[in-house]
Design a protein around this motif. Structure first.
Motif, mmCIF file in Angstrom:
data_model
loop_
_atom_site.group_PDB
_atom_site.id
_atom_site.type_symbol
_atom_site.label_atom_id
_atom_site.label_comp_id
_atom_site.label_asym_id
_atom_site.label_seq_id
_atom_site.Cartn_x
_atom_site.Cartn_y
_atom_site.Cartn_z
ATOM 1 N N UNK A 284 9.558 4.059 2.617
ATOM 2 C CA UNK A 284 8.299 3.757 3.320
ATOM 3 C C UNK A 284 7.751 2.350 3.104
ATOM 4 N N UNK A 285 7.997 1.634 1.977
ATOM 5 C CA UNK A 285 7.471 0.272 1.867
ATOM 6 C C UNK A 285 7.961 -0.671 2.955
ATOM 7 N N UNK A 286 9.038 -0.312 3.676
ATOM 8 C CA UNK A 286 9.500 -1.138 4.801
ATOM 9 C C UNK A 286 8.756 -0.805 6.084
ATOM 10 N N UNK B 119 14.011 3.871 -10.765
ATOM 11 C CA UNK B 119 14.997 3.130 -9.964
ATOM 12 C C UNK B 119 14.647 3.188 -8.478
ATOM 13 N N UNK B 120 14.143 4.349 -8.042
ATOM 14 C CA UNK B 120 13.767 4.477 -6.639
ATOM 15 C C UNK B 120 12.562 3.602 -6.314
ATOM 16 N N UNK B 121 11.604 3.560 -7.249
ATOM 17 C CA UNK B 121 10.446 2.678 -7.027
ATOM 18 C C UNK B 121 10.870 1.214 -6.970
ATOM 19 N N UNK B 122 11.814 0.842 -7.845
ATOM 20 C CA UNK B 122 12.320 -0.534 -7.817
ATOM 21 C C UNK B 122 13.026 -0.820 -6.494
ATOM 22 N N UNK B 123 13.795 0.177 -6.010
ATOM 23 C CA UNK B 123 14.469 -0.001 -4.722
ATOM 24 C C UNK B 123 13.450 -0.154 -3.596
ATOM 25 N N UNK B 124 12.350 0.635 -3.681
ATOM 26 C CA UNK B 124 11.289 0.487 -2.682
ATOM 27 C C UNK B 124 10.759 -0.941 -2.647
ATOM 28 N N UNK C 156 0.828 -1.207 0.000
ATOM 29 C CA UNK C 156 0.000 0.000 0.000
ATOM 30 C C UNK C 156 0.863 1.258 0.000
ATOM 31 N N UNK C 157 1.933 1.254 0.776
ATOM 32 C CA UNK C 157 2.841 2.405 0.782
ATOM 33 C C UNK C 157 3.512 2.586 -0.575
ATOM 34 N N UNK C 158 3.947 1.467 -1.166
ATOM 35 C CA UNK C 158 4.602 1.551 -2.482
ATOM 36 C C UNK C 158 3.634 2.055 -3.550
ATOM 37 N N UNK C 159 2.378 1.629 -3.503
ATOM 38 C CA UNK C 159 1.382 2.087 -4.470
ATOM 39 C C UNK C 159 1.091 3.575 -4.311
ATOM 40 N N UNK C 160 1.066 4.042 -3.030
ATOM 41 C CA UNK C 160 0.844 5.478 -2.810
ATOM 42 C C UNK C 160 2.014 6.306 -3.339
#
Length: 408
Positions: free
Chosen positions: A90-92, A52-57, A38-42
């Motif tokens: 935040x995904x963590x 690249x940052x989204x992939x790292x997330x 949910x955090x990654x989708x937001x």
């Protein structure tokens, strides 16, 4: 929460995961993964976010969820690491909440407060560094803090409940062990009481029987009248032994601690009769009773005095045949009761006949002894709150002496 409960919870060694542990760990990882997604989708909706940052997330969020598998072994290092990581990624955050919950369950309040304070301090930084496009800064900060406080409160509740269960279980085990010890002690005391009562009552009577029977054996040429009288004494002594055996059984069956029974137990007032029985068996006994009136003496105290004198006379009859035995009982309600029985070394063999005319011959009669009577006297006196000791005198005789409180 007491320190014992904290130590039990914190230092309890971990064993292999049970089925319940597997289920809980899988559910925690799944919950952390859902929150991370949910955090990654937001964050995906935020403008100008590098792929690249989204992939790292995504990668870090998945790694954080997998790292939760070690939360039972290293809860504090894992929680601190995930707090720092979730501040920037935040995904963590979902894995961080599960790790903080684990610390609240398995660690004492000081550690929980430190870890929880770090998690709360990181909440304002996260929306400042990676703002959520759907929530303003203040709403995101308050929401994050409320989630941290909620998981800490829930974890401490679970920990308190576990401590309560452990405490109740330990208390139940302790109560069971104490009950078993009390039962064993009660059995031991009952056996000691039975042995003491049987010895005190029967040893005296049986020693009298041995004396008179031995006299008949060593005086086969005695006149028929004396033999008949001696046989009558033997019969009466055997009858009294049976009666006193019934009294002992009645005392042991009685619910009272010091025995009750249906028949009266011997007291200090019966001390004269005891001395007279010994004289009739051929002993030379002098009684000095300097208690103004035996009636006011409590029955339990008088019974203990009676048993002490009875055992001492029995031993004197066994080991100092023909010797003159001195019995002294004196005392008052203020000073208590003093008992002393002294006999010189054994007298001449084949002493005097009894006052009933029966041949004594006690010096030639060997009466066996177990040596347990004097030990029983010390135990009986200690139970009555007094003391009793024994030992040889300088002239080779023997002395039994003791003290009892007036009222037990």
């Amino acid at each position: 929460m007491d320190m014992t409960s904290e130590a039990m919870t914190e230092e309890l060694p971990r064993t292999a995961r049970s089925f319940r542990d597997w289920v809980v760990d899988i559910l925690c990882i799944a919950l952390a993964a859902v929150i991370g997604l949910l955090n990654a989708e937001a964050l995906r909706k935020a403008p100008d976010v590098a792929p690249a940052l989204l992939a790292a997330d995504q990668i870090v969020g998945a790694a954080a969820c997998v790292a939760l598998w070690t939360r039972r072994r290293w809860p504090v290092p894992l929680a601190v690491t995930l707090i720092v990581v979730s501040t920037f990624l935040p995904p963590a955050g979902g894995a961080m909440l599960v790790a903080v919950f684990t610390v609240a369950v398995h660690r004492p309040f000081r550690t929980v407060a430190a870890v929880g304070g770090l998690a709360l301090a990181s909440e304002p930084l996260q929306p400042a560094l990676r703002p959520d496009p759907d929530l303003p800064f203040l709403a995101a900060t308050v929401t994050g803090m409320l989630l941290v406080l909620a998981v800490i409160g829930w974890g401490m509740f679970v920990r308190s409940r576990r401590q309560l269960v452990l405490s109740l279980r330990e208390r139940a085990h302790r109560a069971e062990a104490e009950a078993q010890l009390r039962a064993e002690q009660a059995q031991r005391l009952a056996r000691e009481r039975i042995a003491r009562e049987m010895h005190d009552v029967l040893a005296h009577r049986l020693s009298l029987l041995c004396v008179h029977a031995g006299a008949l054996e060593f005086r086969p040429d005695a006149p028929p009248a004396e033999v008949a009288r001696a046989a009558g004494v033997i019969r009466d002594s055997a009858h009294q032994a049976l009666e006193e055996l019934r009294e002992v059984i009645g005392v042991l069956r009685a619910p009272g601690a010091d025995g009750g029974g249906d028949r009266p137990q011997p007291t200090l007032a019966a001390l004269g009769e005891l001395v007279e029985e010994s004289r009739q068996a051929g002993m030379s006994v002098t009684l000095h009773q300097q208690v103004s009136d035996a009636a006011p003496v409590p029955e339990a105290t008088g019974r203990t005095v009676y048993r002490i004198v009875q055992e001492a006379l029995t031993n004197a009859r066994k080991h100092a045949a023909g010797a003159e035995v001195g019995v002294r009982v004196e005392g008052s309600p203020e000073a208590g009761l003093k008992i002393e029985i002294v006999n010189p070394p054994g007298g001449e063999q084949g002493g005097r006949g009894g006052r009933d005319g029966s041949p004594a011959g006690q010096g030639s009669v060997s009466v066996p002894g177990s040596g347990q009577g004097l030990i029983g006297l010390a135990e009986r006196a200690a139970l009555a709150g007094g003391r009793c000791a024994h030992g040889p005198t300088p002239d080779g005789g023997f002395r039994v002496h003791g003290w009892l409180p007036w009222r037990l």
